[in-house]
Enzyme design. Structure first.
Site, mmCIF file in Angstrom:
data_model
loop_
_atom_site.group_PDB
_atom_site.id
_atom_site.type_symbol
_atom_site.label_atom_id
_atom_site.label_comp_id
_atom_site.label_asym_id
_atom_site.label_seq_id
_atom_site.Cartn_x
_atom_site.Cartn_y
_atom_site.Cartn_z
ATOM 1 N N SER A 1 -13.426 -30.030 3.605
ATOM 2 C CA SER A 1 -12.713 -29.030 4.397
ATOM 3 C C SER A 1 -13.683 -28.184 5.197
ATOM 4 O O SER A 1 -13.318 -27.603 6.230
ATOM 5 C CB SER A 1 -11.872 -28.118 3.504
ATOM 6 O OG SER A 1 -10.670 -28.710 3.113
ATOM 7 N N ASP B 1 4.666 -8.601 21.801
ATOM 8 C CA ASP B 1 5.636 -7.697 21.175
ATOM 9 C C ASP B 1 6.774 -7.252 22.088
ATOM 10 O O ASP B 1 7.320 -6.161 21.904
ATOM 11 C CB ASP B 1 4.918 -6.457 20.623
ATOM 12 C CG ASP B 1 3.832 -6.816 19.627
ATOM 13 O OD1 ASP B 1 4.064 -7.737 18.819
ATOM 14 O OD2 ASP B 1 2.753 -6.192 19.656
ATOM 15 N N HIS C 1 -8.608 -20.107 2.761
ATOM 16 C CA HIS C 1 -9.095 -21.414 3.202
ATOM 17 C C HIS C 1 -9.155 -21.499 4.726
ATOM 18 O O HIS C 1 -10.172 -21.906 5.305
ATOM 19 C CB HIS C 1 -8.191 -22.511 2.631
ATOM 20 C CG HIS C 1 -8.630 -23.900 2.930
ATOM 21 N ND1 HIS C 1 -8.285 -24.548 4.100
ATOM 22 C CD2 HIS C 1 -9.366 -24.795 2.219
ATOM 23 C CE1 HIS C 1 -8.784 -25.776 4.091
ATOM 24 N NE2 HIS C 1 -9.454 -25.940 2.966
#
Length: 223
Positions: free
Chosen positions: A214, A7, A52
């Site tokens: 997957s 940051d 996912h």
């Protein structure tokens, strides 16, 4: 990425990405992104809105032996989340080829050891093949889900010698009905049955069960 100061708005490690302390979001100009998805510009927040990617990450490397939730196949592994896909307005998933190519190169150039690719389709993608070859030539193990079409046709890059293509087996160690197969597949791993998936991490501090190659891919990648 310990070479980057969080940051501070500066590219501390000079890799072209500002504040990339935990991977990168490569999705860009996704005009058909669903409401709530980040489809605009590349940024340093690779958060998964669909679920996912979070599920895949947990199967590979969820913290083990802590009495909480689930355990990943890896032990004390670190994750480099790279966002290349998103959910569309019609509820399907979409992957940007340009984002995939950028992410593959980024993963190699920033020190990944194992690359898990839980995506693909029934077609040859030679650009993706060449970038995965680049990864392999630089010592990265490339793990690719074999696909869910119950087909023995192996497309590139799945059928390449340098790609560890992973089929799915059920809980009885037999081929899952949906899983692609053939002599181009290198190994099989648990992927669940239709409707009965593998339990893993999910967004918002939750867990979910999903089936498919997957899932078998990151099980192998974690190990």
């Amino acid at each position: 990425n310990e070479a980057e100061i969080p940051d501070d708005g500066i590219d501390n490690d000079f890799n072209g990405k500002v504040d990339d302390v935990r991977g990168w979001d490569f999705v860009n100009n996704a005009s058909n992104a669903a409401n709530g998805e980040d489809g605009d510009d590349e940024d340093n927040d690779p958060s998964d809105y669909n679920g996912h990617g979070t599920h895949v990450a947990g199967l590979a490397a969820a913290v083990t032996d802590n009495g909480v939730g689930v355990s990943g196949g890896g032990w004390n592994c670190e994750i480099m989340p790279l966002r290349v896909g998103y959910e569309t307005t019609d509820g399907t998933g979409s992957i940007q080829t340009s984002a995939v190519l950028k992410a593959l190169q980024y993963s190699v150039d920033n020190g990944a050891s194992v690359l898990n690719a839980s995506f693909g389709g029934p077609f040859d993608d030679f650009a993706e093949r060449d970038m995965m070859r680049y990864a392999f030539d630089n010592g990265v193990v490339v793990v690719k889900s074999a696909g869910n079409s119950n087909s023995d046709i192996g497309y590139s890059p799945d059928n390449e010698d340098f790609v560890l293509s992973v089929a799915a087996v059920r809980n009885n160690d037999q081929k899952a009905a949906y899983s692609n197969f053939g002599d181009w597949v290198k190994i099989s791993a648990p992927g669940g049955n239709r409707g009965v998936g593998l339990r893993s991490t999910y967004p918002d501090d939750s867990y979910n069960s999903i089936w498919g190659t997957s899932m078998s891919g990151p099980v192998a990648a974690g190990i």
